[in-house]
Design an enzyme around this catalytic site. Structure first.
Site, PDB file in Angstrom:
ATOM      1  N   ALA A 185      22.965  61.228  46.536  1.00 53.02           N
ATOM      2  CA  ALA A 185      21.815  61.049  47.356  1.00 53.02           C
ATOM      3  C   ALA A 185      21.040  62.169  47.574  1.00 53.02           C
ATOM      4  O   ALA A 185      20.137  62.223  48.331  1.00 53.02           O
ATOM      5  CB  ALA A 185      22.496  60.645  48.731  1.00 53.02           C
ATOM      6  N   ASN A 186      21.340  63.159  46.607  1.00 54.16           N
ATOM      7  CA  ASN A 186      20.537  64.483  46.947  1.00 54.16           C
ATOM      8  C   ASN A 186      19.091  64.316  46.120  1.00 54.16           C
ATOM      9  O   ASN A 186      18.348  65.190  46.250  1.00 54.16           O
ATOM     10  CB  ASN A 186      21.259  65.600  46.498  1.00 54.16           C
ATOM     11  CG  ASN A 186      21.711  65.516  44.973  1.00 54.16           C
ATOM     12  OD1 ASN A 186      22.496  64.611  44.567  1.00 54.16           O
ATOM     13  ND2 ASN A 186      20.971  66.373  44.251  1.00 54.16           N
ATOM     14  N   TYR A 241      26.900  55.094  27.329  1.00 57.04           N
ATOM     15  CA  TYR A 241      26.072  54.638  28.573  1.00 57.04           C
ATOM     16  C   TYR A 241      26.001  53.443  28.655  1.00 57.04           C
ATOM     17  O   TYR A 241      26.252  52.700  29.859  1.00 57.04           O
ATOM     18  CB  TYR A 241      24.739  55.239  28.532  1.00 57.04           C
ATOM     19  CG  TYR A 241      24.022  55.306  29.815  1.00 57.04           C
ATOM     20  CD1 TYR A 241      24.103  55.958  30.923  1.00 57.04           C
ATOM     21  CD2 TYR A 241      22.882  54.088  29.688  1.00 57.04           C
ATOM     22  CE1 TYR A 241      23.433  55.767  32.184  1.00 57.04           C
ATOM     23  CE2 TYR A 241      22.153  53.967  31.231  1.00 57.04           C
ATOM     24  CZ  TYR A 241      22.356  54.671  32.265  1.00 57.04           C
ATOM     25  OH  TYR A 241      21.665  54.586  33.102  1.00 57.04           O
ATOM     26  N   GLY A 300      16.298  61.659  43.453  1.00 58.02           N
ATOM     27  CA  GLY A 300      15.974  60.346  42.475  1.00 58.02           C
ATOM     28  C   GLY A 300      16.023  59.405  43.656  1.00 58.02           C
ATOM     29  O   GLY A 300      15.819  58.946  44.734  1.00 58.02           O
ATOM     30  N   ILE A 301      16.550  58.194  42.976  1.00 56.89           N
ATOM     31  CA  ILE A 301      16.830  56.850  43.846  1.00 56.89           C
ATOM     32  C   ILE A 301      17.702  56.983  44.909  1.00 56.89           C
ATOM     33  O   ILE A 301      17.429  56.485  45.956  1.00 56.89           O
ATOM     34  CB  ILE A 301      17.354  55.803  42.775  1.00 56.89           C
ATOM     35  CG1 ILE A 301      16.445  55.543  41.542  1.00 56.89           C
ATOM     36  CG2 ILE A 301      17.806  54.443  43.558  1.00 56.89           C
ATOM     37  CD1 ILE A 301      16.932  54.705  40.369  1.00 56.89           C
TER      38      ILE A 301
END
Length: 328
Positions: free
Chosen positions: A51-52, A204, A54-55
């Site tokens: 949460a630090n 990925y 981008g999205i």
């Protein structure tokens, strides 16, 4: 007056203006669906991994704006603290907290859960957002191939260990941020850890397919508990995860190098977070589970994600690798 009109009709004016306008229209269109409902999330406790930036950061900002108590689960303490303070300043919501979580370490996952439970006895929304992309084959602290280990295994253990609080707090939601990449993914049942061969994109894609399969299988196991589980594709978003993506199998040209050419088609992080926010709090999704969303709408998953036999294999291997308790 005629001279002025002639100037406006000059090709040197018309074409640049037309191109700029077309670019603006394309840019706006590519930002995708928007979640516009106003909701009050006061009293809800939320965990968001990664949460630090981008999205994840945009999701934390919006849920804090709506009154939620937000826990930012991040690896980098300094970056997380900077983001946390910014979110508090912009929302005036003091209930935004940071707890360290390194998804490449099962010990860190277990410590995070213990620390969180020491502070909270309820959890209404778990957003498994964090993700990595690695060009070279790297391993987690527990010996897992990094992309599968972080994008799936770490989140698998985190989710299982938090299920007791999610059930206690029901109705509650689990949101798994996957990708359109799952459509070309394959679970390598004979080489899940990709020891025999490694390709960064296949790795990925496998991890994102694992996210969708985990979502569908967990939804079945949680049926009737009041805990819903859904996955989503956020779109192609201008975030750090694209930094090391190579163009072409044998190319050394990174996406970062040519990003200006694709700028029109990239979502901003704020717009990339819209489907996550939608899946987390839209009242119309209270009883919706096991689904996949994109641009704030339901979408069909790839056929490969519907393979029940492979999903069972992945679940069993995930339990074995992570040592997760058989709670469901």
């Amino acid at each position: 007056m005629c001279i002025f009109i002639d100037c406006l009709l000059s090709p040197f004016i018309i074409w640049p203006t037309a191109i700029a306008f077309a670019g603006y229209i394309i840019r706006q269109y590519m930002q995708g669906g928007q979640f516009t409902k106003e909701t009050d999330e006061t009293g809800k406790v939320v965990i968001i991994t990664g949460a630090n930036a981008g999205i994840g950061k945009e999701t934390a900002l919006e849920l804090a704006r709506r009154g939620a108590t937000v826990y930012m689960a991040c690896r980098d303490k300094q970056r997380a603290e900077e983001a946390r303070k910014q979110i508090i300043r912009e929302t005036n919501n003091q209930n935004v907290f940071f707890l360290q979580l390194d998804l490449s370490s099962l010990a860190s996952v277990r410590k995070f859960v213990a620390d969180f439970k020491a502070e909270q006895n309820q959890l209404h929304i778990l957003i498994n957002n964090a993700g990595v992309y690695s060009v070279t084959r790297r391993l987690t602290q527990d010996g897992f191939e990094l992309q599968l280990g972080v994008n799936h295994m770490g989140h698998f253990l985190l989710t299982i260990l938090l299920l007791d609080l999610l059930r206690k707090s029901a109705p509650s939601r689990i949101v798994n941020v996957s990708s359109l990449a799952h459509t070309v993914g394959k679970i390598h049942v004979d080489d899940l850890n990709l020891e025999k061969s490694y390709d960064d994109r296949e790795s990925y894609n496998q991890s994102k397919l694992a996210n969708v399969m985990f979502t569908r299988e967990l939804a079945k196991r949680l049926a009737g508990t009041g805990v819903t589980v859904n996955a989503l594709h956020p779109g192609v978003v201008d975030t750090d995860i694209l930094t090391n993506y190579n163009i072409g199998k044998d190319s050394v040209l990174s996406f970062k190098t040519i990003k200006p050419l694709f700028w029109l088609f990239l979502k901003t992080p704020k717009n990339g977070a819209q489907t996550t926010i939608y899946a987390a709090i839209d009242p119309d999704l209270d009883d919706v589970t096991g689904q996949y969303f994109s641009d704030c709408k339901p979408k069909n998953v790839a056929k490969v994600a519907l393979d029940e036999k492979v999903a069972q294999f992945l679940w069993q291997e995930s339990e074995k690798w992570t040592g997760a308790p058989k709670v469901i």
